[in-house]
Design a protein around this motif. Structure first.
Motif, short mmCIF file in Angstrom:
data_model
loop_
_atom_site.label_atom_id
_atom_site.label_comp_id
_atom_site.label_asym_id
_atom_site.label_seq_id
_atom_site.Cartn_x
_atom_site.Cartn_y
_atom_site.Cartn_z
N PRO A 193 -4.86 -9.42 -69.60
CA PRO A 193 -4.77 -10.23 -70.82
C PRO A 193 -5.22 -9.48 -72.07
N TYR A 194 -4.54 -9.78 -73.18
CA TYR A 194 -4.93 -9.24 -74.49
C TYR A 194 -5.09 -10.40 -75.46
N LYS A 195 -5.69 -10.11 -76.59
CA LYS A 195 -5.83 -11.13 -77.63
C LYS A 195 -4.66 -11.03 -78.61
N GLY A 196 -3.47 -11.34 -78.10
CA GLY A 196 -2.28 -11.29 -78.94
C GLY A 196 -1.27 -10.27 -78.45
N GLY A 197 -0.03 -10.42 -78.94
CA GLY A 197 1.05 -9.55 -78.51
C GLY A 197 0.97 -8.15 -79.09
N LEU A 205 8.22 -9.16 -74.13
CA LEU A 205 8.16 -9.34 -75.57
C LEU A 205 9.46 -9.97 -76.06
N THR A 206 9.54 -10.24 -77.35
CA THR A 206 10.72 -10.91 -77.92
C THR A 206 11.53 -9.93 -78.77
N HIS A 257 -0.18 -8.95 -71.06
CA HIS A 257 0.31 -10.20 -71.67
C HIS A 257 -0.65 -10.59 -72.80
N PRO A 258 -0.17 -11.39 -73.77
CA PRO A 258 -0.99 -11.68 -74.97
C PRO A 258 -1.98 -12.82 -74.82
N GLY A 259 -2.31 -13.23 -73.59
CA GLY A 259 -3.31 -14.28 -73.41
C GLY A 259 -2.88 -15.35 -72.43
N ALA A 260 -3.85 -15.99 -71.81
CA ALA A 260 -3.58 -17.02 -70.80
C ALA A 260 -2.77 -18.17 -71.37
#
Length: 325
Positions: free
Chosen positions: A184-188, A205-206, A158-161
């Motif tokens: 967690p990642y720092k962004g999508g 994702l979108t 996921h791109p972050g909390a």
């Protein structure tokens, strides 16, 4: 006689002076540029949406709608700024699901989202699509659940909390009964990069990432939406796939609110303007290109939507195991 004449002139001048503010107030709205404040940086999807809407609103209203970024603190800097602004229709906030989730994510929120703002216009939402790496060897959500229900070894990126994909992942994990490691990642973008490389197993994702789905780099199992996505009609909804997730069917929504006390006439006029923008075929095409779905609402409908959205998130956040910061 001169004294009477002088007194009469003074009274007339006083009346004229008092009349100036009244005349100023009766100027048609809007008569000068309107600020549209948002809490994310330039280049973000929300920023792109803001600029699409601001351009259209400027053309319809005949005055400039100017986007101003005030990023930071989970959009709270921007929200707090607008909450304290003069309620005259010239300072608006463009925000989204952060308004609903922040009270559960942060111990201190410098405004009351339910009390300090007037809903103006719902704009768009970005449905969340569950995708997996092709190496998992599944084509449907049912196959995925059957194969991995007792695995306990899946890594869910996921791109972050506190982001919508993180919250969706937590809810999906709770509802499916699967035991997964949330990564967690720092962004999508970096999260998707690692999913495509096979370093993680699944991600929300979108539709903006449609090209990766079409190319087979990731496999889409279901979309968290009431209806199938127009640009990806072959992806079933979670309800169709057998695991309804109505709590996140609104996706990552975006809307416009104004400071509390903004006159009803101004709210209605803004609503008509923004809804007019959403009806433009060119605007709808621009939103489709970035994976967002326009949806017009009245201020009353948007207010009802926000009330329900604020009610649903505390339980979702609790299910995701996210603690207030």
């Amino acid at each position: 006689m001169n004294a009477i004449k002088t007194s009469s002139i003074a009274v007339t001048m006083c009346c004229l002076a008092l009349a100036v503010p009244a005349n100023a107030q009766t100027q048609p709205y809007p008569s000068r540029p309107v600020q549209v404040i948002l809490g994310l940086a330039p280049g973000s999807l929300m920023d792109t949406a803001a600029r699409i809407v601001a351009k259209g609103a400027s053309q319809l209203a005949g005055v400039q709608f100017v986007v101003e970024n005030k990023p930071g603190a989970g959009t709270m800097i921007a929200s707090s700024y607008v909450a304290k602004a003069r309620p005259d229709g010239y300072t608006l906030l463009l925000n989204g699901v952060a308004m609903s989730v922040n009270p559960s994510l942060y111990k201190e929120v410098p405004y009351d989202a339910a009390r300090d703002f007037v809903p103006v216009a719902f704009l768009v939402n970005a449905p969340q699509i569950l995708v997996v790496h092709p190496s998992l060897g599944v084509n449907t959500l049912a196959e995925f659940l059957a194969k991995y229900r007792s695995s306990g070894k899946l890594n869910f990126a996921h791109p972050g909390a506190g982001t919508m994909p993180h919250l969706a992942a937590g809810l999906f994990q709770a509802r499916s009964g699967l035991k997964m490691q949330l990564v967690p990642y720092k962004g999508g973008a970096p999260a998707l990069k690692d999913l495509i490389a096979g370093h993680v197993d699944l991600l929300f994702l979108t539709p903006v990432f449609k090209s990766h789905i079409d190319a087979g780099a990731v496999r889409a199992l279901a979309v968290a939406s009431d209806e199938r996505v127009e640009t990806l009609p072959n992806i079933p909804t979670f309800a169709e796939a057998g695991l309804p997730l109505p709590e996140i069917s609104a996706g990552a929504w975006i809307g416009i609110v104004a400071p509390r006390g903004t006159p009803e006439a101004i709210v209605q006029k803004l609503n008509q303007t923004f809804n007019g923008v959403l009806q433009d075929p060119g605007v709808r095409e621009e939103f489709k290109r970035i994976g967002q779905v326009p949806k017009a609402m009245t201020p009353e409908q948007f207010a009802a939507f926000m009330r329900e959205d604020m009610k649903r998130w505390p339980a979702i956040i609790a299910a995701a195991g996210i603690k207030a910061q």
